[in-house]
Design an enzyme around this catalytic site. Structure first.
Site, short mmCIF file in Angstrom:
data_model
loop_
_atom_site.label_atom_id
_atom_site.label_comp_id
_atom_site.label_asym_id
_atom_site.label_seq_id
_atom_site.Cartn_x
_atom_site.Cartn_y
_atom_site.Cartn_z
N ASP A 33 43.53 30.58 52.05
CA ASP A 33 43.70 30.70 50.61
C ASP A 33 42.77 31.79 50.14
O ASP A 33 41.54 31.63 50.15
CB ASP A 33 43.38 29.37 49.92
CG ASP A 33 43.59 29.43 48.42
OD1 ASP A 33 43.85 30.52 47.88
OD2 ASP A 33 43.48 28.37 47.77
N TYR A 92 46.23 38.74 34.87
CA TYR A 92 46.82 39.72 35.79
C TYR A 92 46.36 41.13 35.44
O TYR A 92 45.99 41.91 36.34
CB TYR A 92 48.35 39.62 35.73
CG TYR A 92 49.05 40.38 36.82
CD1 TYR A 92 49.03 39.93 38.13
CD2 TYR A 92 49.76 41.55 36.55
CE1 TYR A 92 49.69 40.61 39.14
CE2 TYR A 92 50.41 42.25 37.54
CZ TYR A 92 50.38 41.77 38.84
OH TYR A 92 51.03 42.47 39.83
N SER A 140 48.95 47.59 40.24
CA SER A 140 50.21 47.35 39.54
C SER A 140 50.28 48.33 38.38
O SER A 140 49.25 48.84 37.92
CB SER A 140 50.24 45.91 39.00
OG SER A 140 51.29 45.73 38.06
N LYS A 169 44.21 43.54 37.87
CA LYS A 169 44.77 44.78 38.37
C LYS A 169 44.07 46.01 37.79
O LYS A 169 43.92 47.02 38.49
CB LYS A 169 46.28 44.83 38.09
CG LYS A 169 47.07 43.79 38.87
CD LYS A 169 46.87 43.93 40.38
CE LYS A 169 47.80 43.02 41.16
NZ LYS A 169 47.65 43.18 42.63
#
Length: 231
Positions: free
Chosen positions: A52, A143, A130, A147
């Site tokens: 993980d 996110y 991204s 990123k």
């Protein structure tokens, strides 16, 4: 990656699905030796460690184990990524922090553990950010934070390891992968969404890894030509 890739050891995080699986496939077809860190098994026959990546110390240990198992590392591709879309005050602290841990902190942890091996081989790193690491949108604070962090981390890493390790920042747009599975309609791409095939993006990773010593592809933006989050 050309035929002289035969025998090169390439560690891929998130190598069991999506972009990571496409990179693993491309490396193997080019004669390289892919190794994977993921929670799920990769393609049959690919050496891997279940981990993980939100547990960054475990990610470091897995990197060292695979590096020792493979006799060193020639490249690392940090393709693992996750997201929990939603408004900041509607996402629990642990879930928000898990996104940052997997997408940013694990990227740094794996690269940190791999650096001694990559310096010895004059190898390469490809980090995966991204288009949302360049353009912020609503309902994606975790996110975007992660990123954007990968972008800054990779640019700083390139400066820090210049002349020792090749460093490439990959900035992909949306891809046709399981990344969007299980989302509500609000956060899932529609049937007509402009998405790229992960195999196309993987080909650019292999291109970056195939550069000769002294030549670095510093940044790549790869997306569908109608990608809505770029520019």
């Amino acid at each position: 990656m050309s035929n002289d890739a035969t025998g090169r050891a390439v560690l891929v995080t998130g190598g069991s699905s999506g972009l990571g699986a496409a990179v693993v496939d491309g490396v193997a077809k080019a004669g390289g030796r892919p190794f994977v860190i993921d929670r799920q098994p990769p393609a049959a026959g690919v050496p891997w460690i279940r981990c993980d990546l939100a547990d960054t110390r475990a990610a470091e240990a897995a990197t060292v184990r695979l590096a020792e198992q493979s006799g060193g590392l020639d490249a690392v591709v940090t393709a693992a990524g996750t997201d929990v879309p939603g408004r900041l005050d509607e996402i629990s602290g642990p879930r928000w922090e898990m996104v940052v841990a997997v997408d940013l902190l694990a990227t740094a942890a794996v690269v940190r553990a791999a650096l001694p091996y990559l310096r010895r081989s004059h190898g390469s790193v490809v980090t995966v950010a991204s288009t949302l690491g360049l353009k912020a949108v609503s309902d994606a604070t975790a996110y975007c934070a992660a990123k954007f962090g990968v972008v800054g981390f990779t640019r700083a890493l390139a400066a820090e390891t210049a002349g020792e390790v090749g460093v490439t920042l990959l900035i992909p747009g949306g891809m046709r992968t399981a990344f969007f599975d299980g989302r509500t309609e609000q956060y899932a791409p529609g049937p007509d969404a402009a998405l790229n095939d992960p195999e196309h993006v993987a080909a650019t990773v292999l291109f970056a890894l195939d550069q000769p010593p002294g030549c670095a592809v510093r940044e790549l933006v790869v997306c569908a030509d109608q990608e809505s989050s770029y520019p």
